[in-house]
Scaffold this motif. Structure first.
Motif, PDB file in Angstrom:
ATOM      1  N   ASP A 305      -0.116  16.456   8.425  1.00 25.06           N
ATOM      2  CA  ASP A 305      -1.427  17.036   8.116  1.00 25.06           C
ATOM      3  C   ASP A 305      -2.360  16.037   7.455  1.00 25.06           C
ATOM      4  O   ASP A 305      -3.571  16.120   7.597  1.00 25.06           O
ATOM      5  N   LYS A 306      -1.783  15.122   6.661  1.00 25.10           N
ATOM      6  CA  LYS A 306      -2.629  14.223   5.874  1.00 25.10           C
ATOM      7  C   LYS A 306      -1.880  12.922   5.642  1.00 25.10           C
ATOM      8  O   LYS A 306      -0.642  12.930   5.585  1.00 25.10           O
ATOM      9  N   VAL A 307      -2.611  11.825   5.523  1.00 27.46           N
ATOM     10  CA  VAL A 307      -1.957  10.550   5.186  1.00 27.46           C
ATOM     11  C   VAL A 307      -2.539   9.992   3.896  1.00 27.46           C
ATOM     12  O   VAL A 307      -3.742  10.127   3.633  1.00 27.46           O
ATOM     13  N   ASN A 308      -1.678   9.409   3.106  1.00 27.87           N
ATOM     14  CA  ASN A 308      -2.072   8.637   1.920  1.00 27.87           C
ATOM     15  C   ASN A 308      -1.474   7.251   2.117  1.00 27.87           C
ATOM     16  O   ASN A 308      -0.263   7.072   2.009  1.00 27.87           O
ATOM     17  N   VAL A 309      -2.305   6.288   2.461  1.00 28.41           N
ATOM     18  CA  VAL A 309      -1.815   4.955   2.802  1.00 28.41           C
ATOM     19  C   VAL A 309      -2.285   3.951   1.758  1.00 28.41           C
ATOM     20  O   VAL A 309      -3.493   3.805   1.529  1.00 28.41           O
ATOM     21  N   PHE A 310      -1.335   3.293   1.131  1.00 31.31           N
ATOM     22  CA  PHE A 310      -1.684   2.209   0.215  1.00 31.31           C
ATOM     23  C   PHE A 310      -1.678   0.909   1.010  1.00 31.31           C
ATOM     24  O   PHE A 310      -0.738   0.651   1.773  1.00 31.31           O
ATOM     25  N   ILE A 311      -2.700   0.104   0.812  1.00 29.22           N
ATOM     26  CA  ILE A 311      -2.734  -1.205   1.464  1.00 29.22           C
ATOM     27  C   ILE A 311      -2.820  -2.258   0.368  1.00 29.22           C
ATOM     28  O   ILE A 311      -3.732  -2.233  -0.475  1.00 29.22           O
ATOM     29  N   ALA A 312      -1.809  -3.131   0.356  1.00 28.72           N
ATOM     30  CA  ALA A 312      -1.742  -4.154  -0.690  1.00 28.72           C
ATOM     31  C   ALA A 312      -2.276  -5.475  -0.121  1.00 28.72           C
ATOM     32  O   ALA A 312      -2.015  -5.794   1.043  1.00 28.72           O
ATOM     33  N   PRO A 313      -2.987  -6.237  -0.946  1.00 28.00           N
ATOM     34  CA  PRO A 313      -3.549  -7.493  -0.451  1.00 28.00           C
ATOM     35  C   PRO A 313      -2.490  -8.593  -0.396  1.00 28.00           C
ATOM     36  O   PRO A 313      -2.575  -9.590  -1.104  1.00 28.00           O
ATOM     37  N   VAL A 314      -1.477  -8.363   0.406  1.00 28.38           N
ATOM     38  CA  VAL A 314      -0.455  -9.392   0.659  1.00 28.38           C
ATOM     39  C   VAL A 314      -0.229  -9.449   2.172  1.00 28.38           C
ATOM     40  O   VAL A 314      -0.489  -8.481   2.885  1.00 28.38           O
ATOM     41  N   ILE A 315       0.230 -10.594   2.613  1.00 28.11           N
ATOM     42  CA  ILE A 315       0.554 -10.748   4.035  1.00 28.11           C
ATOM     43  C   ILE A 315       2.018 -11.152   4.107  1.00 28.11           C
ATOM     44  O   ILE A 315       2.438 -12.104   3.437  1.00 28.11           O
ATOM     45  N   ILE A 316       2.821 -10.388   4.836  1.00 31.27           N
ATOM     46  CA  ILE A 316       4.265 -10.628   4.841  1.00 31.27           C
ATOM     47  C   ILE A 316       4.676 -11.426   6.070  1.00 31.27           C
ATOM     48  O   ILE A 316       5.343 -12.452   5.963  1.00 31.27           O
ATOM     49  N   GLY A 317       4.281 -10.980   7.232  1.00 33.54           N
ATOM     50  CA  GLY A 317       4.654 -11.696   8.459  1.00 33.54           C
ATOM     51  C   GLY A 317       6.103 -11.463   8.861  1.00 33.54           C
ATOM     52  O   GLY A 317       6.895 -10.860   8.108  1.00 33.54           O
ATOM     53  N   GLY A 318       6.453 -11.906  10.050  1.00 33.08           N
ATOM     54  CA  GLY A 318       7.832 -11.760  10.528  1.00 33.08           C
ATOM     55  C   GLY A 318       7.914 -10.707  11.605  1.00 33.08           C
ATOM     56  O   GLY A 318       7.625  -9.536  11.353  1.00 33.08           O
ATOM     57  N   SER A 319       8.353 -11.106  12.815  1.00 28.94           N
ATOM     58  CA  SER A 319       8.406 -10.125  13.905  1.00 28.94           C
ATOM     59  C   SER A 319       9.459  -9.061  13.630  1.00 28.94           C
ATOM     60  O   SER A 319       9.393  -7.960  14.162  1.00 28.94           O
ATOM     61  N   GLN A 320      10.444  -9.367  12.788  1.00 30.14           N
ATOM     62  CA  GLN A 320      11.488  -8.382  12.501  1.00 30.14           C
ATOM     63  C   GLN A 320      11.185  -7.540  11.259  1.00 30.14           C
ATOM     64  O   GLN A 320      11.979  -6.674  10.897  1.00 30.14           O
ATOM     65  N   ALA A 321      10.078  -7.836  10.577  1.00 27.25           N
ATOM     66  CA  ALA A 321       9.743  -7.055   9.374  1.00 27.25           C
ATOM     67  C   ALA A 321       9.258  -5.666   9.799  1.00 27.25           C
ATOM     68  O   ALA A 321       8.481  -5.538  10.746  1.00 27.25           O
ATOM     69  N   SER A 322       9.715  -4.617   9.075  1.00 31.20           N
ATOM     70  CA  SER A 322       9.434  -3.226   9.501  1.00 31.20           C
ATOM     71  C   SER A 322       7.974  -2.845   9.292  1.00 31.20           C
ATOM     72  O   SER A 322       7.326  -3.318   8.363  1.00 31.20           O
TER      73      SER A 322
END
Ligand code: AOF
Ligand code: ZN
Length: 360
Positions: A305-322
């Motif tokens: 019904d609703k989303v609460n999405v936190f976006i952190a100012p970091v970049i992780i990278g990695g094709s296998q990262a979830s």
């Protein structure tokens, strides 16, 4: 009205299946009484405010976040108490979505000679979105929460996820936990993070009233020593017919409640049936904290019904990262979820985006 809204917010999480209402009695420009909804079967907000105001209720204005009830539920109608206290005027910020009330509360007041007006207030809609769904469908309102990096990852390729978002964002998650009736995670999250899944006060201590902890664990793989089983409150394991009987007994002996649902696909319980069961258990607002398999299956089935999405100012990278949402997903962009009524707020270095997924 702002004071009434604050009172209602303070009661969120302790009133379900009833809505959290705040009420204020004003006499000669001064607050004479305040009230908020108590747990089910106990006093409604207006009754608390009228009792506190005592004789000052006569000729007063009563501000309430929700139209007063006019029916006999677990408690008698608030409209009768308002009329007999001699209140002159009632200002309500919303209509009660309960079909038993639905405008009839204000109407009953008017017939009795009380000036009753609806003054819609944008802050109030959010207070009752969960109640409106549950009282009309019997199902909980599903709020999906996740935290991700700028590149849309929730962990590194090794699975390390502590922490993507900062401490202030995590405090905000605690507020969401305090205000919901149940928190749901999948077994992989339990095995990876051993979370406590508790609602905590500002000083970090666990609250007396805890949201129901729900773990989707079709094969009953939750360890007996999982930390959440030692926390106050109830842990409900959602198993399936594929769970071995001795594992179900092991989890019951470890203090969990176990409910078996029908299978949707191998290893995945039918989500819509889980929601029906939680709705029966008076879960009005369900906070889904992941992981990706559960969120994916909820989105695939159109149950968020609703989303609460936190976006952190970091970049992780990695094709296998979830990433936060797995499942099948749509074939075409035209079938992607559009998120309506988005709002964005900065919390420390992170951003919180809220909105309502919609595919029409
Ligand atoms: C109000 N004030 O504070 C709340 C209201 O079973 P009962 O008697 O507690 O009634 C529950 C219904 O009353 C609930 O479904 C909703 O329609 C309304 N809630 N009404 O006047 C309150 N919590
Ligand atoms: Zn009432």
């Amino acid at each position: 009205m702002q004071r009434a809204i604050d009172l209602a917010r303070g009661a969120l999480g302790s009133t379900s299946p009833n809505p959290a209402v705040g009420a204020v009695v004003v006499q000669d420009g001064i607050i004479a009484g305040e009230g908020y909804t108590l747990p089910p079967g106990q006093r409604h907000a207006e009754i608390g405010a009228l009792q506190q105001a005592g004789p000052l209720a006569k000729g007063s204005t009563l501000y309430t976040t929700l139209e007063p009830c006019c029916h006999f539920g677990r408690t008698p109608p608030c409209t009768d108490a308002i009329i007999s206290a001699g209140v002159r005027e009632v200002i309500a910020a919303s209509i009660d979505p309960n079909p038993l009330v639905g405008g009839k509360g204000l109407e009953k007041l008017r017939v009795a000679g009380v000036e009753a007006t609806l003054e819609p207030c944008s802050d109030v809609g959010e207070l009752y979105e969960g109640f409106a769904k549950h009282v009309t469908t019997g199902l909980p309102f599903v709020l999906a929460k996740f935290a991700m990096s700028l590149d849309g990852k929730i962990a590194t390729y090794t699975g390390d996820s502590k922490w993507v978002s900062g401490p202030l964002a995590r405090d905000e998650v605690q507020r969401m936990r305090r205000e919901c009736d149940a928190i749901m995670v999948g077994i992989n999250t339990v095995l990876a993070d051993d979370p406590q899944l508790t609602a905590r006060a500002h000083d970090g201590s666990a609250l007396n009233r805890q949201p129901l902890r729900v773990v989707l664990d079709s094969h009953c793989r939750t360890p007996s020593e999982a930390r959440m089983l030692r926390e106050p409150g109830t842990t409900l394991i959602i198993a399936s017919g594929e769970a071995p009987g001795q594992e179900i007994e092991r989890l019951r002996a470890a203090g969990a409640e176990v409910w078996s649902g029908p299978l949707h696909s191998p290893g995945m319980v039918e989500m819509s049936e889980v929601l029906v069961e939680l709705g029966h258990r008076d879960v009005v607002s369900l906070l889904v904290e992941g992981g990706g398999i559960i969120l994916g299956s909820l989105f695939d089935m159109g149950l968020v019904d609703k989303v609460n999405v936190f976006i952190a100012p970091v970049i992780i990278g990695g094709s296998q990262a979830s990433s936060p949402i797995e499942g099948h997903g749509p074939e075409f962009m035209s079938q992607a979820w559009k998120v309506d009524k988005t709002e964005i707020r900065q919390i420390g270095p992170d951003w919180l985006i809220t909105g309502y997924p919609n595919r029409t």
